[in-house]
Design a protein around this motif. Structure first.
Motif: not given
Ligand SMILES: O=C(O)c1ccccc1NCC(=O)[C@H](O)[C@H](O)COP(=O)(O)O
Length: 202
Positions: A157-159, A175-182, A188-190, A192-202
């Motif tokens: 998940n995003n954490s 990821v499946a459940s970590g970025v779901e509403e149900r 979509p917010v989750a 987008k953030e998940f994908l951003m975190r994946c891209e930005n990881v150093k």
């Protein structure tokens, strides 16, 4: 870092993931899953997606012929049991494992045949195969990346996704459940953030 967004059931969620940098999307054709989608619907969705996104599908209790049919519109098929008698290229197969330690893995020559190994959370008494939100054994994953194209799944998940990537250095994360509403509907917010975190990881 490549990310696979799994449990997609709509064109909207698929396009969103594709347009925000996902490496792959996953459909779930397992009839007992709350994320189940029919092969027909997935075929329609994939026909409207950009070419660059990898389209994968979970096939459990399907015949080899059905797998081959699905590979007409999918790039990869995800299975949960090694199958020595598969008559087609295993490089297009993700073998998902619910192992908690090395002793529970299939033999190395078997693993080597598959294009990708996905390590998910260890099997529990409830018998659920995936989408559980439970963590995989990251130490085992760290070992597997040395020899295989390892997709790390389970409870991301995003954490925790950035930490997991730094620790395991997988080929991709899933990821499946970590970025779901149900179940079956992405947030979509989750995503987008998940994908951003994946891209930005150093
Ligand atoms: O998601 C399901 O419902 C599911 C059911 C049966 C087999 C596999 C399933 N999902 C497989 C996946 O690839 C998930 O993305 C993976 O298990 C991670 O799920 P989560 O812990 O919810 O991120």
């Amino acid at each position: 870092m490549k990310a696979k967004i799994c449990g997609i059931t709509t064109l909207e969620d698929a396009s969103f993931a594709a347009n925000h940098g996902a490496w792959a999307i996953g459909f779930n054709f397992y009839k007992n899953s709350p994320r189940y989608v029919s092969l027909q619907k997935a075929r329609e969705i994939t026909s409207q997606l950009p070419k660059h996104i990898i389209k994968a599908g979970i096939l459990i209790d399907y015949s080899q012929h059905e797998m081959l049919d699905a590979l007409e519109f999918l790039d990869l098929v995800q299975i949960y049991q090694q199958n020595p008698s598969l008559f087609f290229d295993k490089k297009r197969i993700i073998l998902a494992l619910q192992a908690s330690s090395k002793d529970e893995l299939p033999e190395t020559p078997i693993l080597q045949e598959y294009g990708f190994i996905l390590l998910d959370a260890p099997k529990q008494q409830d018998g659920l195969l995936g989408g559980t939100g439970r963590l995989a054994n990251w130490d085992l994953a760290r070992e597997l990346v040395k020899d295989y194209k390892l997709i790390l799944a389970g409870g991301l998940n995003n954490s925790n996704v950035a930490t997991s990537i730094k620790y395991v250095q997988p080929f991709a994360v899933d990821v499946a459940s970590g970025v779901e509403e149900r179940p079956g509907s992405k947030n979509p917010v989750a995503v987008k953030e998940f994908l951003m975190r994946c891209e930005n990881v150093k």
